[in-house]
Design an enzyme around this catalytic site. Structure first.
Site, mmCIF file in Angstrom:
data_model
loop_
_atom_site.group_PDB
_atom_site.id
_atom_site.type_symbol
_atom_site.label_atom_id
_atom_site.label_comp_id
_atom_site.label_asym_id
_atom_site.label_seq_id
_atom_site.Cartn_x
_atom_site.Cartn_y
_atom_site.Cartn_z
ATOM 1 N N ASP A 504 0.832 -1.212 0.000
ATOM 2 C CA ASP A 504 0.000 0.000 0.000
ATOM 3 C C ASP A 504 0.867 1.263 0.000
ATOM 4 O OD1 ASP A 504 -2.339 1.471 0.099
ATOM 5 O OD2 ASP A 504 -3.183 0.348 1.782
ATOM 6 N N ASP A 566 -10.755 2.057 -3.384
ATOM 7 C CA ASP A 566 -11.321 1.829 -2.048
ATOM 8 C C ASP A 566 -12.838 1.926 -2.084
ATOM 9 O OD1 ASP A 566 -9.010 1.273 -0.732
ATOM 10 O OD2 ASP A 566 -8.810 3.217 0.262
HETATM 11 C C1 GLA Z 1 -5.746 1.946 2.224
HETATM 12 C C2 GLA Z 1 -6.087 0.803 1.299
HETATM 13 C C3 GLA Z 1 -7.145 -0.073 1.958
HETATM 14 C C4 GLA Z 1 -6.642 -0.584 3.277
HETATM 15 C C5 GLA Z 1 -6.216 0.578 4.162
HETATM 16 C C6 GLA Z 1 -5.533 0.083 5.416
HETATM 17 O O1 GLA Z 1 -6.805 2.814 2.352
HETATM 18 O O2 GLA Z 1 -6.529 1.263 0.072
HETATM 19 O O3 GLA Z 1 -7.495 -1.137 1.114
HETATM 20 O O4 GLA Z 1 -5.570 -1.455 3.063
HETATM 21 O O5 GLA Z 1 -5.327 1.461 3.484
HETATM 22 O O6 GLA Z 1 -5.105 1.113 6.212
#
Ligand code: GLA
EC number: 3.2.1.22
Length: 746
Positions: A504, A566
């Site tokens: 990430d 997301d």
């Molecule tokens: C980001 C990612 C999510 C998740 C969060 C965790 O927003 O896109 O899918 O992994 O971080 O903190």
């Protein structure tokens, strides 16, 4: 262009026949005659030549194959006014400062301070296959797939050399270009701007297609008219970003999904980028893309070389859909290095939307057990598992401390992972696989790492280090930071049975200490990606940046798929996934079924609708807590998994035909046709219930007209009937969907 020539046109044509421009054959991928060059694809021709007077590189054609052997020199003139010939020509490597007043591709500050350049052709050579770009991701292939032409240019006044590298992948009608600048002088120079590709098209009437967005709203398709002056977009965030994608297409005003010409441009880069399209007063349209000049100012000492990322240009005369399919297959086969690029994905369950930060080893093991019992093959533990002194139990601590939280995992992480991977998957002989989340480029000030190495974060002197999501960015341009990341991850991956990593990256870069940090950061990041993905080739790597903030070809070189957004709301996801598919293969898209009401939009849709939308992504899975699901929904999961596993090979390897767009229709649809054409699967959606209106007729595309296809094991129709008459279905209520299988009959 060829119809009834005017007297001057006739003169030009005769000049060609008289041998002024030597013949360029169209048979081999690269043909050179004298100083004329042609890159020939199955359905594209890219041509340019060296101007006899100026030794400049002049573009002749980028489009469908030209069948004549000669090039038709454009008629320019009479030249009146201030803009001289150089400002009216189609230039391959336009500079600034010598009378071409359009957007330059190259802008160098010489050691003497001048910003004028005059690059002249010196020589060229042809390379079999395609050399890799030093330190940067790049498309690859062997001599049967791709051929390369390098044109060497030189500026005598500044002693600067420019090598323009052109590769052609004939099967995909794709031309790839990058540029090397080498300082052969004695003083330092600064590269202020260097586009990877710049092309002048001889058309004034064009539209531009691009992807804009924001967090949870990636991949929004925008079509706009190219107007006079310069228009464009880019990223200054330090990453390709959610806001704009490093891709655009120029299309004629009448081009549609299935008809007309489309020129697609895609930058194989993850950093800040820039796209400029200029409709100039003299009637040409220039398009350039490359690293963002705001974040460059790259100093180059004597003997040093700077290499641009590569840009991929694809031509299609079968509409925007044809362009997308060429990008998809090129990127699947000649960009993504992972062995998982075209393999079926295991159905996964990710813990994030189900549990967030709120778990311990018992509740997580329970979630893994439930996943296995439902037939899920891979369990991914997301954020929240690490941090000793500064445990990651909210998003304000722990990033940088890649050691399991001993309170949450008292037996240690390897032991816990053993317990997960011992779980048997229902209805299968498999054991559950395990995946883990990391955000390696980041650090919270509340972390041991930050206390030990406050200078490792990106900062500009005493300017405040601004926080986003309570975190700072590590300076991945520094070798010690690269090594720290490589070793931290290697320690964990080398000591436990981890088959999947979600990488990430949740913020942009602020307070860069110098403009070129962006490019230097990317070189460092690519070194880290290359080292880890080579060291752990059996790991499936998933890219992520708060969703699709880094959905770009640079990441895809190393990671076979990327978390698309997301926003897991199924209605929004149709737009996001269709938009992303303009350039990126569906095989590369992560798409999960989440709980309702959806966390982002509060919308409720059925589990079937959510699952059908997610199945259009190569990496299908769930992101919810089954314990909180209605029993009826939960009972459907095994059937959903069986369906997902049936469609997955077609989605991952097949061709996608966007039959009707979510921006234009209440009934968006996409057909995926397997590589050998023997199977196809149709995804067909109704967004809103419709009363007293004819049910839409959906005409399929891409089938073999003469072949017969059995529809869902029942009726059989010819490809011609399915494409010319079409299929009609009745939908029921808001958010309804169909998945229809077609089997080609022998
Ligand atoms: C980001 C990612 C999510 C998740 C969060 C965790 O927003 O896109 O899918 O992994 O971080 O903190």
């Amino acid at each position: 262009m060829l119809g009834s020539p005017s007297p001057s046109r006739l003169a030009a044509v005769l000049a060609v026949t008289a041998g002024l421009v030597a013949s360029v054959g169209a048979t081999s991928p690269i043909s050179v005659s004298g100083k004329s060059f042609a890159l020939n694809g199955d359905n594209v021709s890219y041509r340019f030549h060296v101007d006899d007077d100026s030794s400049d590189l002049i573009g002749d054609h980028f489009g469908g194959p030209a069948t004549e052997d000669g090039i038709f020199p454009p008629i320019i003139g009479p030249i009146q006014g201030w803009v001289d010939l150089i400002g009216r020509q189609r230039r391959e490597f336009p500079d600034l400062g010598r009378g071409d007043f359009r957007t330059p591709a190259v802008h160098i500050k010489q050691s003497a301070g001048y910003t004028v350049s005059e690059f002249k052709y010196q020589s060229h050579n042809i390379v079999k296959g395609k050399p890799a770009l030093h330190g940067l991701p790049s498309t690859f292939g062997d001599a049967g797939d791709v051929s390369t032409l390098v044109v060497h240019m030189y500026d005598n006044y500044s002693s600067v050399a420019a090598d323009l590298t052109y590769s052609i992948f004939p099967k995909y009608d794709a031309v790839v270009r990058s540029v090397n600048i080498t300082n052969r002088g004695k003083g330092n120079i600064t590269i202020e701007k260097l586009a990877s590709l710049s092309v002048d098209l001889p058309y004034e009437e064009l539209d531009m297609l691009e992807l804009k967005g924001d967090w949870a709203r990636e991949g929004m398709r925008v079509r706009r008219k190219v107007d006079y002056g310069t228009q464009g977009f880019g990223s200054t965030t330090g990453y390709s970003s959610h806001l704009h994608n490093p891709f655009f297409s120029l299309i004629t005003p009448t081009t549609t999904e299935s008809q007309g010409e489309a020129w697609g441009f895609s930058l194989v880069y993850t950093g800040s980028f820039s796209v400029e399209v200029e409709k100039a007063s003299q009637g040409l349209t220039r398009a350039a893309l490359g690293v963002n000049p705001y974040q460059l100012s790259w100093p180059l000492g004597p003997g040093e070389t700077f290499t641009t990322p590569e840009a991929v240009a694809v031509f299609s005369n079968t509409g925007v859909g044809g362009m997308s399919r060429k990008f998809h297959s090129l990127y699947r086969k000649h960009l993504i290095k992972s062995k998982f690029a075209t393999q079926m994905h295991p159905v996964l369950l990710n813990s994030w939307e189900g549990l967030g930060f709120d778990y311990n080893d018992t509740t997580i093991l329970h979630l893994a057990q439930e996943s296995a019992d439902l037939g899920v093959k891979l369990f991914v533990l997301d954020d929240g598992w690490f941090g000793v002194k500064y445990p990651r139990i909210t998003d304000n601590a722990g990033l940088g401390d890649w050691v399991a939280n001993p309170t949450r995992f008292p037996q240690g992480l390897p032991e816990f992972i053993d317990n997960v991977t011992k779980l048997k998957v229902a209805n299968s002989s498999d054991h559950l696989q395990f995946g883990l989340w990391f955000e390696p480029e980041m650090v919270n000030p509340n972390s041991t790492l930050y206390h030990q190495h406050p200078d490792w974060v990106i900062h500009a002197g005493s300017y405040p280090r601004t926080l986003t999501r309570n975190q700072l960015v590590l300076n991945v341009a520094l070798p010690e930071v690269q090594n720290f990341i490589i070793e931290s991850l290697s320690n964990i991956l080398g000591n436990a049975s981890i088959s999947y990593v979600k990488w990430d990256n949740n913020r942009g870069i602020h307070e860069a200490p110098y403009p070129g940090l962006d490019y230097a950061y990317m070189l460092g990041l690519y070194r880290v990606f290359e080292t880890l993905s080579t060291r752990f080739p059996d790991v499936r790597w998933e890219g992520c940046a708060s969703g699709g903030g880094r959905f770009d070809p640079g990441v895809l070189q190393y990671f076979p798929h990327i978390w698309t957004s997301d926003d897991t709301d199924a209605v929004e996801r149709i737009r996001i996934q269709f938009g992303t598919s303009l350039v990126y293969p569906p095989s590369a898209m992560g798409a999960h079924v989440s709980a309702v009401p959806n966390g982002q939009t509060q919308r409720t849709t059925s589990i079937t609708f959510r699952a059908h939308v997610a199945m259009m992504g190569g990496s299908f899975g769930f992101e919810l807590n089954p314990a909180k699901m209605p029993d009826d929904d939960k009972a459907q999961i095994p059937d959903i998994i069986a369906l997902a596993e049936k469609v997955n090979p077609i989605v991952v390897k097949g061709d996608m035909w966007r039959l009707s767009l979510p921006e234009e229709s209440n009934w968006p649809a996409a057909l995926f046709i397997s590589e050998d054409g023997s199977q196809a699967v149709l995804f067909y959606f109704q967004i809103k219930a419709n009363i007293n209106n004819a049910w839409p007729v959906l005409r399929l595309q891409g089938l073999d007209a003469a072949a017969k296809y059995k529809i869902d094991g029942n009726q059989t129709f010819s490809g011609a009937t399915l494409m010319n008459i079409g299929l009609q279905y009745q939908f029921n209520g808001d958010y309804d969907s169909k998945v229809v299988f077609l089997e080609k009959q022998r």
